[in-house]
Write a protein that holds these residues in place. Sequence first.
Motif, PDB file in Angstrom:
ATOM      1  N   ILE A  87      33.950  22.130  -1.726  1.00  0.00           N
ATOM      2  CA  ILE A  87      35.199  22.791  -1.377  1.00  0.00           C
ATOM      3  C   ILE A  87      36.271  21.816  -0.905  1.00  0.00           C
ATOM      4  CG2 ILE A  87      34.633  23.253   1.041  1.00  0.00           C
ATOM      5  CD1 ILE A  87      36.435  25.636  -1.410  1.00  0.00           C
ATOM      6  N   HIS A  88      35.889  20.637  -0.413  1.00  0.00           N
ATOM      7  CA  HIS A  88      36.874  19.675   0.081  1.00  0.00           C
ATOM      8  C   HIS A  88      37.227  18.606  -0.948  1.00  0.00           C
ATOM      9  CE1 HIS A  88      36.751  21.405   4.054  1.00  0.00           C
ATOM     10  NE2 HIS A  88      35.429  21.301   4.082  1.00  0.00           N
ATOM     11  N   ARG A  89      36.779  18.765  -2.185  1.00  0.00           N
ATOM     12  CA  ARG A  89      37.158  17.822  -3.237  1.00  0.00           C
ATOM     13  C   ARG A  89      38.639  18.007  -3.566  1.00  0.00           C
ATOM     14  NH1 ARG A  89      34.839  13.758  -3.083  1.00  0.00           N
ATOM     15  NH2 ARG A  89      35.246  13.262  -5.265  1.00  0.00           N
ATOM     16  N   PRO A  90      39.323  16.964  -4.044  1.00  0.00           N
ATOM     17  CA  PRO A  90      40.783  17.061  -4.244  1.00  0.00           C
ATOM     18  C   PRO A  90      41.216  17.886  -5.450  1.00  0.00           C
ATOM     19  CG  PRO A  90      39.986  14.897  -4.911  1.00  0.00           C
ATOM     20  CD  PRO A  90      38.824  15.585  -4.240  1.00  0.00           C
ATOM     21  N   ASP A  91      40.408  17.915  -6.518  1.00  0.00           N
ATOM     22  CA  ASP A  91      40.838  18.611  -7.728  1.00  0.00           C
ATOM     23  C   ASP A  91      39.632  19.243  -8.420  1.00  0.00           C
ATOM     24  OD1 ASP A  91      39.560  16.529  -9.271  1.00  0.00           O
ATOM     25  OD2 ASP A  91      41.347  15.297  -9.009  1.00  0.00           O
ATOM     26  N   LEU A  92      39.919  20.046  -9.448  1.00  0.00           N
ATOM     27  CA  LEU A  92      38.860  20.791 -10.117  1.00  0.00           C
ATOM     28  C   LEU A  92      37.854  19.869 -10.796  1.00  0.00           C
ATOM     29  CD1 LEU A  92      37.658  23.487 -10.994  1.00  0.00           C
ATOM     30  CD2 LEU A  92      39.213  23.465 -12.963  1.00  0.00           C
ATOM     31  N   GLY A  93      38.332  18.796 -11.419  1.00  0.00           N
ATOM     32  CA  GLY A  93      37.426  17.882 -12.106  1.00  0.00           C
ATOM     33  C   GLY A  93      36.396  17.279 -11.173  1.00  0.00           C
ATOM     34  N   SER A  94      36.847  16.795 -10.010  1.00  0.00           N
ATOM     35  CA  SER A  94      35.909  16.184  -9.063  1.00  0.00           C
ATOM     36  C   SER A  94      34.998  17.237  -8.445  1.00  0.00           C
ATOM     37  CB  SER A  94      36.659  15.415  -7.979  1.00  0.00           C
ATOM     38  OG  SER A  94      37.486  16.280  -7.219  1.00  0.00           O
ATOM     39  N   ALA A  95      35.500  18.484  -8.311  1.00  0.00           N
ATOM     40  CA  ALA A  95      34.660  19.559  -7.786  1.00  0.00           C
ATOM     41  C   ALA A  95      33.528  19.881  -8.762  1.00  0.00           C
ATOM     42  CB  ALA A  95      35.500  20.804  -7.526  1.00  0.00           C
ATOM     43  N   LEU A  96      33.840  19.933 -10.057  1.00  0.00           N
ATOM     44  CA  LEU A  96      32.792  20.187 -11.056  1.00  0.00           C
ATOM     45  C   LEU A  96      31.805  19.027 -11.130  1.00  0.00           C
ATOM     46  CD1 LEU A  96      34.876  21.850 -13.929  1.00  0.00           C
ATOM     47  CD2 LEU A  96      33.409  22.966 -12.233  1.00  0.00           C
ATOM     48  N   GLU A  97      32.294  17.806 -10.956  1.00  0.00           N
ATOM     49  CA  GLU A  97      31.380  16.658 -10.923  1.00  0.00           C
ATOM     50  C   GLU A  97      30.417  16.773  -9.748  1.00  0.00           C
ATOM     51  OE1 GLU A  97      33.887  13.262 -10.742  1.00  0.00           O
ATOM     52  OE2 GLU A  97      34.531  13.392 -12.844  1.00  0.00           O
ATOM     53  N   ARG A  98      30.931  17.164  -8.579  1.00  0.00           N
ATOM     54  CA  ARG A  98      30.080  17.340  -7.409  1.00  0.00           C
ATOM     55  C   ARG A  98      29.065  18.468  -7.662  1.00  0.00           C
ATOM     56  NH1 ARG A  98      30.920  16.322  -2.078  1.00  0.00           N
ATOM     57  NH2 ARG A  98      31.603  14.298  -2.896  1.00  0.00           N
ATOM     58  N   MET A  99      29.518  19.549  -8.285  1.00  0.00           N
ATOM     59  CA  MET A  99      28.613  20.653  -8.591  1.00  0.00           C
ATOM     60  C   MET A  99      27.491  20.189  -9.525  1.00  0.00           C
ATOM     61  SD  MET A  99      29.418  24.374 -10.345  1.00  0.00           S
ATOM     62  CE  MET A  99      30.269  25.042  -8.925  1.00  0.00           C
ATOM     63  N   ALA A 100      27.843  19.374 -10.512  1.00  0.00           N
ATOM     64  CA  ALA A 100      26.825  18.860 -11.440  1.00  0.00           C
ATOM     65  C   ALA A 100      25.798  18.016 -10.696  1.00  0.00           C
ATOM     66  CB  ALA A 100      27.491  18.046 -12.550  1.00  0.00           C
TER      67      ALA A 100
END
Length: 338
Positions: A87-100
């Motif tokens: 939730i604290h990632r800066p953008d959608l791309g980095s959030a999806l990377e963290r989810m992966a």
Amino acid sequence: MSLATVPADFLKRALSLAGTAGADLASTLEASGIDVESLDDPRARLTPEQVTAFTQATWQLTDDELFGIGASPVPRGTFRLICLSLIHRPDLGSALERMADVTRALPVPPITLIPDEQSTRLEVRVDVRDDAFSPEFVDEAFRLVTDFELILLHRFAAWLVGRRVRLQAVLIPYPEPEARFAKHYDAIFGVPVTFGSSVATLEFDNAILRAPIIQDEDTLAEYLRESPNLLLSERDYDSTASAQVRRVLEMGARGRTCTADEIAEMLSISVPHLRRLLRQEGTSLNALREEVLRDAAVAALRRGEPVDELSSRLGFSEASAFRRAFKRWTGATPGAYR
């Protein structure tokens, strides 16, 4: 309360699979106000509130966020843990990377991101229980979990950035279902869906991956508290012509009294252009009007609104006309539905 409704088929499939896997969900149906016999009618509709109540009760009963049909149990709170990690990632791309990254360490279908110059493919490797179950059970469980995962990922991404996430492609790794069910997929994802692929895939334009995350832990807590209500009722922040028309009809809620001229004027386009856009999206003003009236009627009957008052509010000249329309929409009379 959302005006949208959910085809009963999705819940019927989940109910059947959970029962086969050994879970008795009769009490959850009763608590959700759902008549099990109504699920046999392909026209039956449920409110997001009903499906949410059923889902939350089932999670509590099974202590499994995949209802006991995944390859391994997914303890309650797993999705919350994933969300907190990104939730604290800066953008959608980095959030999806963290989810992966996180999904590789948890008992959930793992996610892989495959970047390219113009787009990025998000692949989901779905696996389900196959111990001592028939091939029919395994096949249906695979379909259900695949649908759930792809819809969740797409709509959660839209919620994170507070805007529509337009997809480039959706690939689904099972044969195309019956036409009456297949037609829902294009509307759900906003793009023609391809069946029979090797792996479940959402393809994003790289531009949307740079969209900033606008949610925080407080809004996440509210989102999870209502889950899966927003997943079922939100329309992916859709900006298509059909979505805009539907919103006009929902906000006006005068049903049949909202004319094509009035809607076109609200959208600042001509009536012929409006009709052309809707045809390109595979729908029409009348079809959208019927959907809005149906969903409003289902929600109102659920709340206990009298038929005479409801029929008048929705623009019907008399209650008998409303009763005929409701039976055409759902296969049941208003009284039988209630």
